[in-house]
Design a protein around this motif. Structure first.
Motif, mmCIF file in Angstrom:
data_model
loop_
_atom_site.group_PDB
_atom_site.id
_atom_site.type_symbol
_atom_site.label_atom_id
_atom_site.label_comp_id
_atom_site.label_asym_id
_atom_site.label_seq_id
_atom_site.Cartn_x
_atom_site.Cartn_y
_atom_site.Cartn_z
ATOM 1 N N THR A 148 0.837 -1.211 0.000
ATOM 2 C CA THR A 148 0.000 0.000 0.000
ATOM 3 C C THR A 148 0.873 1.262 0.000
ATOM 4 O OG1 THR A 148 -0.177 -0.280 2.363
ATOM 5 C CG2 THR A 148 -2.075 -0.947 1.055
ATOM 6 N N LYS A 195 3.899 1.585 -1.218
ATOM 7 C CA LYS A 195 4.481 1.804 -2.551
ATOM 8 C C LYS A 195 3.479 2.466 -3.478
ATOM 9 C CE LYS A 195 8.231 -1.458 -3.162
ATOM 10 N NZ LYS A 195 8.557 -2.849 -3.518
ATOM 11 N N LYS A 196 2.282 1.945 -3.413
ATOM 12 C CA LYS A 196 1.241 2.528 -4.263
ATOM 13 C C LYS A 196 1.087 4.022 -3.978
ATOM 14 C CE LYS A 196 -1.893 -1.076 -5.129
ATOM 15 N NZ LYS A 196 -3.043 -1.806 -4.534
ATOM 16 N N GLU A 197 1.116 4.303 -2.661
ATOM 17 C CA GLU A 197 0.948 5.692 -2.256
ATOM 18 C C GLU A 197 2.087 6.566 -2.812
ATOM 19 O OE1 GLU A 197 0.041 7.601 2.028
ATOM 20 O OE2 GLU A 197 -0.366 5.445 1.771
ATOM 21 N N ILE A 198 3.347 6.067 -2.697
ATOM 22 C CA ILE A 198 4.510 6.829 -3.181
ATOM 23 C C ILE A 198 4.370 7.135 -4.671
ATOM 24 C CG2 ILE A 198 6.954 6.582 -3.737
ATOM 25 C CD1 ILE A 198 7.245 5.192 -1.008
ATOM 26 N N ALA A 199 3.980 6.090 -5.425
ATOM 27 C CA ALA A 199 3.848 6.275 -6.872
ATOM 28 C C ALA A 199 2.843 7.358 -7.182
ATOM 29 C CB ALA A 199 3.414 4.951 -7.513
ATOM 30 N N SER A 200 1.749 7.318 -6.492
ATOM 31 C CA SER A 200 0.725 8.329 -6.799
ATOM 32 C C SER A 200 1.217 9.710 -6.425
ATOM 33 C CB SER A 200 -0.580 7.989 -6.078
ATOM 34 O OG SER A 200 -0.512 8.446 -4.752
ATOM 35 N N GLN A 241 4.389 10.673 -6.405
ATOM 36 C CA GLN A 241 5.370 11.111 -7.428
ATOM 37 C C GLN A 241 4.671 11.675 -8.645
ATOM 38 O OE1 GLN A 241 7.797 7.685 -7.936
ATOM 39 N NE2 GLN A 241 9.529 8.570 -6.815
ATOM 40 N N ASN A 242 3.663 10.990 -9.077
ATOM 41 C CA ASN A 242 2.887 11.485 -10.215
ATOM 42 C C ASN A 242 2.396 12.897 -9.967
ATOM 43 O OD1 ASN A 242 2.845 9.857 -12.316
ATOM 44 N ND2 ASN A 242 0.980 8.744 -11.805
ATOM 45 N N ASP A 243 1.905 13.061 -8.786
ATOM 46 C CA ASP A 243 1.391 14.349 -8.381
ATOM 47 C C ASP A 243 2.456 15.436 -8.538
ATOM 48 O OD1 ASP A 243 -1.039 15.238 -7.736
ATOM 49 O OD2 ASP A 243 -0.646 15.369 -5.564
#
Lengths: 204, 437
Positions: free
Chosen positions: B58, B60-65, B67-69
């Protein structure tokens, strides 16, 4: 005068004006030079192209009678004197006497041509100096164009006259030298005629 | 005792046997406890691991989102920055343009002012101002490019002011028409005009003042009314020679001297040359008809070079040929002294004059460079004046040398021809005499 001719004449006048006061003397000299060259060219008409010996034999034997040029005439004159019974030293003197006119004819205008060839570059130089003076005068008062000259007109005059002086001199020099060489050869041929005619008569 | 010991031993042994079984039992109990505990721990461990994995996933998923931001935000910020920069540039450009418009308007105002046209500059509405500027310039241009007649005054040659009509040809030339004096005008400085020394322009001025078209337009075009045109003083011959200095005078005096010699020599030669042929012919006729003595008498009456040569010839006619020829040659040699007189002097002057001119030029150049060392090269007037003076001597030298070269050579040729003619006449005479014998 036809309009075309008038136009040409006007252009010529402009041309003469652009070179300043030396142009008219130079123009007169060109005309005299080419008249003199033309005269000399005409005077050195040899007549037949055959050698002097052949000519003497032909005229002597009566195969030909009418002289066509200077050498032909000289041969006829020389033979006339020899056939009148003058020979040896006296004949030589008489022929020399008769040839005087031919020699004068060959020499005529030689000095004139040489003088003009010598003088015309000097006249060109004079025009150049006059143009330079005009240029520097105008530089002093900073007038690029003025009613009677200015920097541009001065420079144009300066360049133009030297050029014209050389244009006059160089062809005159070349043609004059060629004609001189021919006339020298013909003077030698006159000597040759004298020698051959007299010695042949003595040998007979 | 032995027994006691034995009993003791027996007791110990039995005792020990009793404790061994007890120990074993305790161990087994312990083992079972530990095993149960281990199983429980292992179970917990696997549970914890499972939970951790889920949590990491969870995160990792959060970090990716996130970063996108961040990426999206950065791009937006870049775009905004660029937009900001562009707007700043635009603002600057507009500022510049405004300044330019203002300066154009000011320039227009100041250039129109001399013609009496006032231009109001409205800082709020530049287009209107410019439109007004262009319109008034256009009308002014049309007006200035026409020929128009105004009342005014101009200065005459003697400096007096003369009232009259001024004919303005555009903005480049002016004619003045007044009683007694009219003609083309040139700027005299300070926006005043003066009469130019060109009498032939009076007709043009009069015709233009009456609105006619003159046949030929005598015009003096000037750039600017305020810049004075200096009268171009015609340089007289004396001025030119004077500007050449000492050397100029030396050249001129030498040239005049040589010209005198040329005239004298031409005089001698024409005297000698014109009489050669007639004298020779007359002598021959006398000799043929009257004989040697009478011819000698006849020749004694005659004067001149040709007669003297003839006399020498006739006197010695009876000698042998070579002798007579020598005498003739000698007589001509004697005459040639007179015929060749001044010939070499003329040629020497012709050769020396350009050299003197060169000397003058070098001297003038040295003077010019002296001026340069003193005042520097700032003022072109100083330098060009010096150089022009330096060149004058070369010019004078050439002016003297060229005619002298021409005339000298011609005279030399003439003398040569006269001598040839004399020799020829004498020889002819001898030949004719020998024929008669």
């Amino acid at each position: 005068m036809q309009p075309g001719l008038q136009n040409l004449f006007d252009q010529f006048l402009i041309y003469m004006q652009s070179g300043g006061f030396v142009m008219w003397p130079l123009f007169v000299l060109v005309i005299v030079l080419w008249y003199a060259l033309g005269y000399r060219f005409h005077a050195i008409k040899r007549g037949s192209q055959k050698s002097v010996r052949v000519l003497i034999r032909k005229f002597d034997s009566g195969k030909r009678e009418v002289p066509r040029g200077l050498i032909d005439g000289a041969v006829v004159d020389a033979l006339k004197i020899v056939n009148a019974g003058y020979r040896g030293t006296v004949g030589r003197e008489l022929i020399e006497d008769a040839f005087y006119e031919y020699r004068q004819e060959l020499k005529k205008y030689r000095k004139t041509v040489n003088t003009i060839v010598m003088v015309s570059p000097l006249i060109g130089l004079l025009g150049t100096v006059a143009g330079m003076i005009e240029t520097f005068d105008s530089l002093g008062s900073m007038t690029l164009y003025s009613q009677g000259g200015g920097i541009a007109a001065g420079i144009s005059q300066a360049l133009f006259t030297t050029q014209l002086g050389l244009v006059v001199a160089v062809p005159g020099l070349v043609v004059g030298r060629l004609i001189d060489r021919h006339s020298k050869i013909m003077e030698l041929e006159l000597e040759q005629i004298k020698d051959i005619v007299c010695s042949e008569e003595e040998g007979k | 005792m032995k027994r006691i010991v034995l009993i003791l031993m027996m007791a110990v042994l039995s005792l020990s046997a009793a404790t061994e079984t007890e120990l074993q039992r305790a161990y087994a109990k312990e083992f079972a406890f530990l095993k149960a505990q281990k199983e429980m721990l292992e179970k917990r461990l696997s549970q914890v691991k499972k939970e951790d994995a889920a949590r990491i996933a969870t995160a990792k998923k959060e970090i990716a989102s996130l970063q996108n931001d961040v990426l999206v935000k950065t791009q937006t910020s870049d775009r905004l920055g660029e937009q900001l920069f562009r707007s700043q540039q635009n603002a600057e450009n507009i500022n510049d343009d405004t300044a330019l418009l203002e300066s154009v308007a000011l320039q227009g105002q100041s250039s129109l002012a001399p013609y009496g046209i006032k231009l109001a500059i409205n800082k709020e509405d530049y287009p209107a101002t410019l439109q007004q500027l262009f319109a008034s310039t256009l009308t002014l241009g049309r007006e200035l490019s026409s020929v128009r007649v105004t009342e005014g005054s101009f200065y005459l040659k003697d400096g007096s002011e003369q009232k009259g009509k001024l004919v303005k040809v555009g903005n480049i030339a002016t004619y003045g028409v007044a009683e007694g004096a009219s003609g083309v005008l040139v700027p005299a400085g300070g926006d005043k005009l003066k009469l130019w020394d060109a009498p032939e322009s009076a007709a043009t001025a009069a015709a233009l003042a009456q609105g006619q078209t003159p046949a030929s337009l005598e015009i003096f075009v000037y750039e600017n009314v305020s810049k004075e045109i200096e009268d171009k003083t015609e340089k007289s011959v004396m001025d030119v020679i004077e500007s050449g200095g000492m050397i100029g005078w030396v050249i001129i005096v030498l040239g005049l001297f040589a010209l005198l010699l040329v005239v004298l020599r031409a005089f001698f030669l024409s005297g000698a040359g014109s009489r050669t042929l007639p004298v020779a012919k007359e002598t021959l006729n006398e000799l043929k008809s009257k004989g040697v003595e009478a011819t000698l008498e006849f020749l004694k009456m005659k004067k001149g070079a040709a007669a003297r040569v003839m006399k020498a010839t006739v006197r010695n006619l009876d000698r042998d040929r070579e002798h007579v020829e020598d005498i003739v040659a000698e007589a001509i040699m004697h005459e040639s002294e007179r015929l060749d007189r001044y010939g070499s002097a003329i040629m020497v002057v012709a050769a020396v004059a350009p050299l003197l001119g060169l000397l003058g030029t070098v001297t003038g150049m040295i003077a010019t460079f002296d001026i340069i060392t003193e005042f520097g090269t700032g003022d072109p007037k100083l330098l060009s004046g010096g150089i022009s003076i330096a060149l004058v001597t070369t010019e004078l030298g050439l002016i003297v040398a060229i005619p002298l070269l021409l005339l000298g050579n011609m005279l030399n040729g003439w003398a040569e021809r006269i001598k040839d003619g004399m020799e020829q006449s004498a020889l002819h005479l001898i030949n004719e005499y020998n024929k008669l014998k």
